[in-house]
Design a protein around this motif. Structure first.
Motif, mmCIF file in Angstrom:
data_model
loop_
_atom_site.group_PDB
_atom_site.id
_atom_site.type_symbol
_atom_site.label_atom_id
_atom_site.label_comp_id
_atom_site.label_asym_id
_atom_site.label_seq_id
_atom_site.Cartn_x
_atom_site.Cartn_y
_atom_site.Cartn_z
ATOM 1 N N LEU A 3 0.881 -1.143 -0.001
ATOM 2 C CA LEU A 3 0.084 0.019 -0.144
ATOM 3 C C LEU A 3 0.877 1.199 -0.062
ATOM 4 O O LEU A 3 0.596 2.359 -0.813
ATOM 5 C CB LEU A 3 -0.872 -0.013 1.236
ATOM 6 N N LEU A 4 1.919 1.395 0.575
ATOM 7 C CA LEU A 4 2.614 2.341 0.723
ATOM 8 C C LEU A 4 3.438 2.451 -0.698
ATOM 9 O O LEU A 4 3.427 3.779 -1.089
ATOM 10 C CB LEU A 4 4.027 2.219 1.691
ATOM 11 N N ALA A 5 4.089 1.504 -1.283
ATOM 12 C CA ALA A 5 4.635 1.448 -2.650
ATOM 13 C C ALA A 5 3.372 2.019 -3.560
ATOM 14 O O ALA A 5 3.908 2.949 -4.485
ATOM 15 C CB ALA A 5 5.037 0.242 -3.160
ATOM 16 N N LEU A 6 2.433 1.392 -3.746
ATOM 17 C CA LEU A 6 1.289 1.908 -4.728
ATOM 18 C C LEU A 6 0.690 3.502 -4.459
ATOM 19 O O LEU A 6 0.920 4.379 -5.147
ATOM 20 C CB LEU A 6 -0.034 1.227 -4.309
ATOM 21 N N THR A 7 0.661 4.019 -3.294
ATOM 22 C CA THR A 7 0.427 5.179 -2.702
ATOM 23 C C THR A 7 1.584 6.041 -3.133
ATOM 24 O O THR A 7 1.381 7.119 -3.991
ATOM 25 C CB THR A 7 0.350 5.439 -1.215
ATOM 26 N N ALA A 8 2.825 5.933 -3.084
ATOM 27 C CA ALA A 8 3.878 6.693 -3.684
ATOM 28 C C ALA A 8 3.761 6.746 -4.960
ATOM 29 O O ALA A 8 4.248 7.978 -5.466
ATOM 30 C CB ALA A 8 5.407 5.959 -3.033
ATOM 31 N N LEU A 9 3.714 5.591 -5.760
ATOM 32 C CA LEU A 9 3.839 5.607 -7.072
ATOM 33 C C LEU A 9 2.691 6.564 -7.669
ATOM 34 O O LEU A 9 2.859 7.237 -8.651
ATOM 35 C CB LEU A 9 3.540 4.277 -7.629
ATOM 36 N N ILE A 10 1.453 6.566 -7.196
ATOM 37 C CA ILE A 10 0.136 7.187 -7.481
ATOM 38 C C ILE A 10 0.705 8.800 -7.180
ATOM 39 O O ILE A 10 0.533 9.638 -8.102
ATOM 40 C CB ILE A 10 -0.988 6.994 -6.814
ATOM 41 N N ILE A 11 1.056 9.123 -6.028
ATOM 42 C CA ILE A 11 1.382 10.804 -5.761
ATOM 43 C C ILE A 11 2.751 11.156 -6.750
ATOM 44 O O ILE A 11 2.780 12.282 -7.178
ATOM 45 C CB ILE A 11 1.924 10.692 -4.235
ATOM 46 N N PHE A 12 3.923 10.248 -6.978
ATOM 47 C CA PHE A 12 4.743 10.387 -7.926
ATOM 48 C C PHE A 12 4.441 10.908 -9.315
ATOM 49 O O PHE A 12 4.523 11.819 -9.997
ATOM 50 C CB PHE A 12 5.923 9.308 -7.701
ATOM 51 N N LEU A 98 4.277 10.941 1.778
ATOM 52 C CA LEU A 98 5.423 11.554 2.146
ATOM 53 C C LEU A 98 6.711 11.007 1.140
ATOM 54 O O LEU A 98 7.287 12.096 0.404
ATOM 55 C CB LEU A 98 5.965 11.140 3.354
ATOM 56 N N ILE A 99 6.857 9.778 0.801
ATOM 57 C CA ILE A 99 7.874 9.481 -0.015
ATOM 58 C C ILE A 99 7.532 9.706 -1.564
ATOM 59 O O ILE A 99 8.387 10.302 -2.228
ATOM 60 C CB ILE A 99 8.047 7.744 0.082
ATOM 61 N N GLY A 100 6.279 9.660 -1.903
ATOM 62 C CA GLY A 100 6.022 9.959 -3.374
ATOM 63 C C GLY A 100 6.288 11.240 -3.719
ATOM 64 O O GLY A 100 6.897 11.772 -4.757
ATOM 65 N N GLY A 101 5.988 12.225 -2.550
ATOM 66 C CA GLY A 101 6.230 13.625 -2.773
ATOM 67 C C GLY A 101 7.711 13.935 -2.760
ATOM 68 O O GLY A 101 8.202 14.972 -3.589
ATOM 69 N N ALA A 102 8.286 13.309 -2.015
ATOM 70 C CA ALA A 102 9.621 13.496 -2.005
ATOM 71 C C ALA A 102 10.402 13.115 -3.011
ATOM 72 O O ALA A 102 11.285 13.826 -3.658
ATOM 73 C CB ALA A 102 10.475 12.873 -0.556
ATOM 74 N N LEU A 103 10.085 11.881 -3.647
ATOM 75 C CA LEU A 103 10.774 11.436 -4.986
ATOM 76 C C LEU A 103 10.240 12.347 -6.216
ATOM 77 O O LEU A 103 11.227 12.614 -7.004
ATOM 78 C CB LEU A 103 10.258 10.136 -5.083
ATOM 79 N N GLY A 104 9.024 12.941 -5.984
ATOM 80 C CA GLY A 104 8.684 13.958 -7.178
ATOM 81 C C GLY A 104 9.658 15.124 -7.221
ATOM 82 O O GLY A 104 10.037 15.588 -8.264
ATOM 83 N N ASN A 105 9.805 15.692 -5.899
ATOM 84 C CA ASN A 105 10.728 17.039 -5.820
ATOM 85 C C ASN A 105 12.154 16.447 -6.120
ATOM 86 O O ASN A 105 13.087 17.465 -6.773
ATOM 87 C CB ASN A 105 10.623 17.672 -4.528
ATOM 88 N N VAL A 106 12.702 15.251 -5.932
ATOM 89 C CA VAL A 106 13.879 15.113 -6.411
ATOM 90 C C VAL A 106 14.197 14.877 -7.707
ATOM 91 O O VAL A 106 15.200 15.297 -8.151
ATOM 92 C CB VAL A 106 14.367 13.514 -5.436
ATOM 93 N N ILE A 107 13.215 14.344 -8.503
ATOM 94 C CA ILE A 107 13.399 14.221 -9.885
ATOM 95 C C ILE A 107 13.309 15.647 -10.389
ATOM 96 O O ILE A 107 14.314 15.946 -11.442
ATOM 97 C CB ILE A 107 12.181 13.601 -10.406
ATOM 98 N N ASP A 108 12.711 16.422 -10.066
ATOM 99 C CA ASP A 108 12.811 17.915 -10.641
ATOM 100 C C ASP A 108 14.315 18.656 -10.273
ATOM 101 O O ASP A 108 14.748 19.137 -11.152
ATOM 102 C CB ASP A 108 11.915 18.973 -9.782
ATOM 103 N N ARG A 109 14.753 18.437 -9.021
ATOM 104 C CA ARG A 109 16.053 18.863 -8.805
ATOM 105 C C ARG A 109 17.265 18.276 -9.705
ATOM 106 O O ARG A 109 18.010 18.958 -10.172
ATOM 107 C CB ARG A 109 16.460 18.537 -7.335
#
Length: 156
Positions: A3-12, A98-109
C-alpha cells in the motif's frame, strides 16, 4: 508495504504529470502566470532551489545535491522506520504520500536543478506570494499522517 509503494507511485505520477502538463504543455515556464480561478487559484511559475518557501536557496550546485540526498535519506528513513511493523492502512498511505512527494521533488532537482512550483492560492484579501506543487502537499499530508496515526506499540 504494498500500500505504501502503490500510494507513493500514484503521488509521484500525479506530481510529475501535473508539472509536465502545467509547466511545459501549457507553457507556464514561458507565460509565468495563468489565472485559473482568480484569486483563489492561479498558476504562478516558481523554480524553487531551496526547501519550503525557498528557504536555503543559494544557487549553489552543491546545495542542489545536498537537498536531493536529504530527501532520499528521509524517504529511506521512513521506510526503515515502518518496515516490519504492523500498522493501520492509513499509516502506509501516509508514508506513501511522504515518499512519493519527496521523490517527485528529487526528480525535479535532478532534471532541472530546482523544483517546479506552480500552484498559488490566495483568499479573502490575503495575497500569498508563494507557489507550491502536488509533491509539497503530499509531503505535508504524509508527515502529518505519520505523526497522527503511527502507533508506538507496533500493533494494529
Amino acid at each position: 508495504m504494498r500500500l505504501l509503494a502503490l500510494t507513493a507511485l500514484i503521488i509521484f505520477v500525479a506530481d510529475q504529470l501535473s508539472k509536465y502538463v502545467v509547466v511545459f504543455h501549457m507553457r507556464l515556464h514561458e507565460r509565468l502566470t495563468i489565472d485559473v480561478l482568480p484569486p483563489l487559484l492561479t498558476f504562478r511559475m516558481a523554480w524553487n532551489e531551496g526547501i519550503n518557501f525557498g528557504l536555503f536557496a543559494n544557487s549553489s550546485g552543491a546545495m542542489r545535491w545536498v537537498l536531493v540526498a536529504l530527501a532520499l535519506a528521509v524517504s529511506a528513513g521512513v521506510l526503515w522506520w515502518l518496515r516490519g511493523q504492523t500498522q493501520r492502512p492509513i499509516v502506509w498511505v501516509a508514508g506513501g504520500f511522504l515518499i512519493g512527494g519527496a521523490l517527485g521533488n528529487v526528480i525535479d532537482r535532478v532534471l532541472y536543478g530546482a523544483v517546479a512550483d506552480f500552484l498559488n492560492m490566495s483568499c479573502c484579501g490575503i495575497h500569498n506570494p508563494f507557489s507550491f506543487n502536488i509533491a509539497d502537499i503530499a509531503i505535508f499530508i504524509g508527515a502529518v499522517g505519520l505523526v497522527l496515526f503511527t502507533s508506538d506499540n507496533k500493533t494494529t
